[in-house]
Design a protein around this motif. Structure first.
Motif, short mmCIF file in Angstrom:
data_model
loop_
_atom_site.label_atom_id
_atom_site.label_comp_id
_atom_site.label_asym_id
_atom_site.label_seq_id
_atom_site.Cartn_x
_atom_site.Cartn_y
_atom_site.Cartn_z
N VAL A 177 49.62 -0.24 101.15
CA VAL A 177 49.71 -1.15 102.30
C VAL A 177 48.27 -1.56 102.63
O VAL A 177 47.44 -0.73 102.98
CB VAL A 177 50.38 -0.48 103.51
CG1 VAL A 177 50.48 -1.47 104.67
CG2 VAL A 177 51.77 0.04 103.13
N ALA A 178 47.98 -2.84 102.46
CA ALA A 178 46.62 -3.35 102.64
C ALA A 178 46.72 -4.83 103.05
O ALA A 178 47.79 -5.31 103.43
CB ALA A 178 45.82 -3.19 101.34
N ARG A 179 45.60 -5.54 102.94
CA ARG A 179 45.64 -6.97 103.20
C ARG A 179 46.46 -7.66 102.12
O ARG A 179 46.45 -7.24 100.95
CB ARG A 179 44.23 -7.57 103.22
CG ARG A 179 43.38 -7.12 104.39
CD ARG A 179 42.17 -8.04 104.56
NE ARG A 179 41.40 -8.19 103.32
CZ ARG A 179 40.49 -7.32 102.90
NH1 ARG A 179 40.24 -6.22 103.60
NH2 ARG A 179 39.82 -7.54 101.78
N PRO A 180 47.20 -8.72 102.47
CA PRO A 180 48.03 -9.40 101.47
C PRO A 180 47.22 -9.78 100.22
O PRO A 180 46.08 -10.25 100.32
CB PRO A 180 48.52 -10.65 102.21
CG PRO A 180 48.51 -10.25 103.65
CD PRO A 180 47.34 -9.33 103.81
N GLY A 181 47.81 -9.55 99.08
CA GLY A 181 47.17 -9.92 97.83
C GLY A 181 46.39 -8.80 97.17
O GLY A 181 46.07 -8.89 95.99
N LEU A 182 46.06 -7.77 97.93
CA LEU A 182 45.28 -6.67 97.35
C LEU A 182 46.20 -5.70 96.61
O LEU A 182 47.33 -5.45 97.01
CB LEU A 182 44.52 -5.91 98.43
CG LEU A 182 43.26 -6.59 99.00
CD1 LEU A 182 42.67 -5.74 100.11
CD2 LEU A 182 42.23 -6.83 97.91
N THR A 183 45.70 -5.17 95.51
CA THR A 183 46.39 -4.12 94.77
C THR A 183 45.44 -2.94 94.61
O THR A 183 44.25 -3.02 94.98
CB THR A 183 46.81 -4.61 93.37
OG1 THR A 183 45.62 -4.82 92.58
CG2 THR A 183 47.61 -5.90 93.45
#
Length: 309
Positions: free
Chosen positions: A108-114
């Motif tokens: 769970v992070a900022r959108p787009g991050l993996t």
């Protein structure tokens, strides 16, 4: 007079959601049965300022609930199976396993991050030594910090900027209707889940055939087979839920395959192996996999870090 069953549960939002689901399933199948939720505070719920691994002991989230069952103050309990030690107190059994949710971990992070695209030095929060160990092996550049508290608390700390990302179980987020917070479902080849992750375990007294009869329609055979292998693996390693041990069994027809690992907290040493065989031999496959890992260096890791083998 309706028949009453008392269901012991922790007070967290996730525990209550899981227990309410079981209550609704029972009452839908047995119109003459009413299920009352009995809220119990466990040791793991009380100690929130210390990493779980430092609290010590097994069953931090189940012991008080099991005591309520043994005293006759409750008839059944619903657990996240990954919190349940492999050994059950005499007189109790964890024997009913509803269909398993996704067992994997979620970023769970900022959108787009993996996991791969988190910036160097990003602060990642988790309460799990298993996740810490595997993450340190995969991304040694990240800053990994202990993160305790219920799911809402962890998400709030992320949103307030204390972390750049956190790791949680996919199953818990889905059961609370928070699947939209997941930015990546992490493949089990990258982060091997905890034994029993995504599964519910329903516990009852062994001498209570009526409650067993009521719970029977909730049991899922495939889930039971997989968790039988995983819990046999955990029992052979003598591991609690706060030891860096991962294990995941999968069923394909009448064949069962399982992957397991033992790691040190720093992620410097990880012993990871696979095994497979007939689904009917699930427990043996789990035990044999544990023995293979112990012989391949797992025994030294467990003895050195946790004082047992």
């Amino acid at each position: 007079m309706p028949e009453r069953l008392r269901l012991a549960t922790r007070k967290s939002a996730l525990a209550l959601a899981q227990s309410t689901w079981v209550k609704e399933q029972i009452e839908a199948r047995w119109p003459g049965v009413e299920v009352e939720l009995v809220r119990v505070v466990t040791k793991g719920d009380k100690i929130l300022d210390v990493p779980l691994a430092k609290v010590g002991g097994k069953g931090l989230f189940v012991k008080e609930i099991e005591e309520a069952l043994l005293r006759g103050e409750a008839d059944l309990a619903v657990h996240s199976l990954k919190d349940v030690p492999a050994e059950t107190p005499e007189g109790l059994e964890v024997s009913v396993f509803p269909r398993r949710e996704d067992p994997r971990d979620a970023l769970v992070a900022r959108p787009g991050l993996t996991l791969e695209t988190l910036p160097e030095g990003a602060r990642v929060g988790t309460s799990s030594l298993r996740r810490m160990a595997q993450l340190r092996l995969r991304r040694p550049d990240l800053e990994i910090h202990s993160l305790r508290g219920n799911l809402d608390t962890r998400l709030r700390k992320l949103d307030e900027g204390a972390f750049d990302a956190i790791l949680l179980a996919v199953a818990g987020l889905r059961r609370l209707g928070l699947a939209d917070r997941i930015t990546e479902v992490v493949d089990a080849g990258v982060l091997l889940p905890a034994v029993g992750q995504g599964a519910l375990g329903i516990e009852l007294r062994s001498n209570d055939p009526r409650t067993r009869e009521i719970l029977a329609p909730l049991a899922d055979t495939a889930t039971a087979t997989c968790v039988r292998a995983e819990r046999a693996f955990l029992a052979r390693l003598e591991g609690g839920c706060q030891v860096p041990i991962g294990g995941l069994a999968r069923l394909d027809g009448d064949r069962l395959s399982m992957e397991g690992l033992v790691a040190d907290e720093a992620g410097r040493r990880i012993v990871r192996r696979n095994a497979e065989g007939p689904a009917a031999d699930a427990a043996r496959i789990g035990r044999d996999l544990a023995d293979e890992i112990l012989e391949a260096g797992g025994r030294e890791i467990l003895a050195e870090v946790y004082g047992h083998a």
